[in-house]
Design a protein around this motif. Structure first.
Motif, PDB file in Angstrom:
ATOM      1  N   UNK A   1       0.843  -1.191   0.000  1.00  0.00           N
ATOM      2  CA  UNK A   1       0.000   0.000   0.000  1.00  0.00           C
ATOM      3  C   UNK A   1       0.882   1.246   0.000  1.00  0.00           C
ATOM      4  N   UNK A   2       0.322   2.360  -0.488  1.00  0.00           N
ATOM      5  CA  UNK A   2       1.093   3.595  -0.479  1.00  0.00           C
ATOM      6  C   UNK A   2       0.182   4.802  -0.333  1.00  0.00           C
ATOM      7  N   UNK A   3       0.758   5.903   0.163  1.00  0.00           N
ATOM      8  CA  UNK A   3       0.138   7.217   0.133  1.00  0.00           C
ATOM      9  C   UNK A   3       1.191   8.197  -0.351  1.00  0.00           C
ATOM     10  N   UNK A   4       0.749   9.276  -1.025  1.00  0.00           N
ATOM     11  CA  UNK A   4       1.712  10.215  -1.577  1.00  0.00           C
ATOM     12  C   UNK A   4       1.065  11.577  -1.757  1.00  0.00           C
ATOM     13  N   UNK A   5       1.891  12.601  -1.924  1.00  0.00           N
ATOM     14  CA  UNK A   5       1.396  13.951  -2.154  1.00  0.00           C
ATOM     15  C   UNK A   5       2.485  14.804  -2.762  1.00  0.00           C
ATOM     16  N   UNK A   6       2.077  15.914  -3.403  1.00  0.00           N
ATOM     17  CA  UNK A   6       3.040  16.791  -4.039  1.00  0.00           C
ATOM     18  C   UNK A   6       2.652  18.246  -3.904  1.00  0.00           C
ATOM     19  N   UNK A   7       3.653  19.123  -3.959  1.00  0.00           N
ATOM     20  CA  UNK A   7       3.445  20.563  -3.874  1.00  0.00           C
ATOM     21  C   UNK A   7       4.044  21.213  -5.117  1.00  0.00           C
ATOM     22  N   UNK A   8       3.229  21.943  -5.870  1.00  0.00           N
ATOM     23  CA  UNK A   8       3.715  22.666  -7.030  1.00  0.00           C
ATOM     24  C   UNK A   8       4.509  23.889  -6.603  1.00  0.00           C
ATOM     25  N   UNK A   9       5.666  24.077  -7.206  1.00  0.00           N
ATOM     26  CA  UNK A   9       6.551  25.164  -6.802  1.00  0.00           C
ATOM     27  C   UNK A   9       6.339  26.446  -7.604  1.00  0.00           C
ATOM     28  N   UNK A  10       5.498  26.399  -8.630  1.00  0.00           N
ATOM     29  CA  UNK A  10       5.127  27.618  -9.345  1.00  0.00           C
ATOM     30  C   UNK A  10       3.621  27.615  -9.554  1.00  0.00           C
ATOM     31  N   UNK A  11       3.073  28.708 -10.038  1.00  0.00           N
ATOM     32  CA  UNK A  11       1.619  28.853 -10.148  1.00  0.00           C
ATOM     33  C   UNK A  11       1.006  27.819 -11.089  1.00  0.00           C
ATOM     34  N   UNK A  12       1.755  27.418 -12.096  1.00  0.00           N
ATOM     35  CA  UNK A  12       1.230  26.482 -13.083  1.00  0.00           C
ATOM     36  C   UNK A  12       1.293  25.031 -12.615  1.00  0.00           C
ATOM     37  N   UNK A  13       1.959  24.759 -11.500  1.00  0.00           N
ATOM     38  CA  UNK A  13       2.110  23.396 -11.003  1.00  0.00           C
ATOM     39  C   UNK A  13       1.180  23.189  -9.806  1.00  0.00           C
ATOM     40  N   UNK A  14       0.273  22.245  -9.916  1.00  0.00           N
ATOM     41  CA  UNK A  14      -0.751  22.045  -8.892  1.00  0.00           C
ATOM     42  C   UNK A  14      -0.279  21.131  -7.758  1.00  0.00           C
ATOM     43  N   UNK A  15      -0.960  21.221  -6.625  1.00  0.00           N
ATOM     44  CA  UNK A  15      -0.742  20.316  -5.500  1.00  0.00           C
ATOM     45  C   UNK A  15      -1.624  19.081  -5.669  1.00  0.00           C
ATOM     46  N   UNK A  16      -1.221  17.964  -5.066  1.00  0.00           N
ATOM     47  CA  UNK A  16      -2.027  16.751  -5.189  1.00  0.00           C
ATOM     48  C   UNK A  16      -1.814  15.820  -4.011  1.00  0.00           C
ATOM     49  N   UNK A  17      -2.798  14.934  -3.811  1.00  0.00           N
ATOM     50  CA  UNK A  17      -2.724  13.859  -2.826  1.00  0.00           C
ATOM     51  C   UNK A  17      -3.194  12.572  -3.487  1.00  0.00           C
ATOM     52  N   UNK A  18      -2.626  11.440  -3.062  1.00  0.00           N
ATOM     53  CA  UNK A  18      -3.035  10.184  -3.660  1.00  0.00           C
ATOM     54  C   UNK A  18      -2.761   8.992  -2.758  1.00  0.00           C
ATOM     55  N   UNK A  19      -3.285   7.851  -3.182  1.00  0.00           N
ATOM     56  CA  UNK A  19      -3.072   6.592  -2.473  1.00  0.00           C
ATOM     57  C   UNK A  19      -3.209   5.459  -3.471  1.00  0.00           C
ATOM     58  N   UNK A  20      -2.616   4.304  -3.149  1.00  0.00           N
ATOM     59  CA  UNK A  20      -2.699   3.226  -4.103  1.00  0.00           C
ATOM     60  C   UNK A  20      -2.270   1.888  -3.539  1.00  0.00           C
ATOM     61  N   UNK A  21      -2.215   0.898  -4.431  1.00  0.00           N
ATOM     62  CA  UNK A  21      -1.896  -0.477  -4.066  1.00  0.00           C
ATOM     63  C   UNK A  21      -1.134  -1.130  -5.211  1.00  0.00           C
ATOM     64  N   UNK A  22      -0.224  -2.030  -4.879  1.00  0.00           N
ATOM     65  CA  UNK A  22       0.487  -2.834  -5.864  1.00  0.00           C
ATOM     66  C   UNK A  22       0.419  -4.289  -5.429  1.00  0.00           C
ATOM     67  N   UNK A  23       0.081  -5.178  -6.371  1.00  0.00           N
ATOM     68  CA  UNK A  23      -0.066  -6.603  -6.081  1.00  0.00           C
ATOM     69  C   UNK A  23       0.755  -7.389  -7.091  1.00  0.00           C
ATOM     70  N   UNK A  24       1.540  -8.331  -6.596  1.00  0.00           N
ATOM     71  CA  UNK A  24       2.325  -9.235  -7.452  1.00  0.00           C
ATOM     72  C   UNK A  24       1.732 -10.629  -7.385  1.00  0.00           C
ATOM     73  N   UNK A  25       1.620 -11.290  -8.531  1.00  0.00           N
ATOM     74  CA  UNK A  25       1.128 -12.671  -8.560  1.00  0.00           C
ATOM     75  C   UNK A  25       1.761 -13.438  -9.699  1.00  0.00           C
TER      76      UNK A  25
END
Length: 242
Positions: free
Chosen positions: A218-242
């Motif tokens: 499992x994972x969680x992540x987020x980002x901060x845009x350093x200029x006006x054109x770059x947006x902030x975001x939050x996310x989460x996800x999953x990875x499965x191997x089989x």
């Protein structure tokens, strides 16, 4: 729009059974073992800096990876559906196919070559050959010790808007393996288009991964845009191997 990875990370954050590309901008150098499959999915919420009505949600950020040889893997990516906050705009994304080839494998470092091709199959795309968007990239990582590794990428893509646009995408970051199951990362990346009419992007992002069992991460992540054109975001996800 150009080719942008919403879910990739250095292959240094992994257990032997899970080699996930998500959740960062940089794609991991490690390939899936032959006969094995990775399914990686996630959710991303982007905060538009110009208007909250344009905040977007993306799901399922799907990626299927499978090993062809010990050094080559095949990838199929589909970001899925994108919805604005007010529900007025929604569309399905284009499909991307490609793969990775591990050029160098050493105890301390790895170098991998990547090729992806995005096909204009989404609801807002016109399927014509001139609208196909390729990407090439060189991925690397370097192990400092058992708990700290560096990683990065340099890649370029081309896509068509009114005219064909080229861009340069670079990233560098660091991962920390805190325990056998828990890790974190931080990275900085930029997207620099060839046209002055397309905004440059500068972003710092980071996140955490947790291995809940041998083949599920499992994972969680987020980002901060350093200029006006770059947006902030939050996310989460999953990875499965089989």
């Amino acid at each position: 729009m150009g080719i942008v990875f919403l879910g990739v990370l250095s292959g240094c954050i992994y257990a032997e059974s899970v080699i996930a590309d998500r959740p960062g901008f940089s794609t991991g150098t490690y390939s899936v073992h032959p006969g094995k499959f990775n399914i990686e999915m996630g959710y991303n919420y982007t905060f538009d800096k110009t208007s909250t009505k344009n905040d977007t949600q993306d799901f399922p950020l799907f990626e299927l990876r499978t090993g062809i040889t010990e050094d080559i893997e095949f990838d199929l990516l589909w970001d899925g559906w994108s919805y604005t906050k007010d529900g007025v705009k929604e569309h399905s994304s284009d499909m991307t196919i490609g793969g990775k080839y591990r050029v160098l494998k050493e105890d301390m470092y790895n170098i991998t070559f990547m090729v992806l091709v995005t096909l204009p199959t989404g609801s807002q795309s016109d399927f014509q050959t001139q609208n196909i968007s390729p990407l090439i990239g060189l991925l690397w990582d370097y192990t400092i010790d058992e708990s700290i590794s560096l990683f990065g990428t340099i890649q370029s893509s081309t896509y068509k808007e009114q005219k064909r646009i080229y861009d340069l995408q670079t990233a560098i970051g660091v991962t920390w393996n805190h325990t056998e199951n828990f890790a974190s990362f931080i990275e900085a990346y930029s997207i620099l288009p060839s046209s002055s009419s397309i905004s440059k992007e500068y972003v710092v992002d980071g996140g955490f991964t947790y291995l809940i069992q041998e083949n599920i991460q499992l994972d969680i992540n987020g980002g901060i845009g350093l200029n006006r054109e770059s947006n902030n975001f939050l996310g989460a996800g999953i990875a499965v191997t089989f």
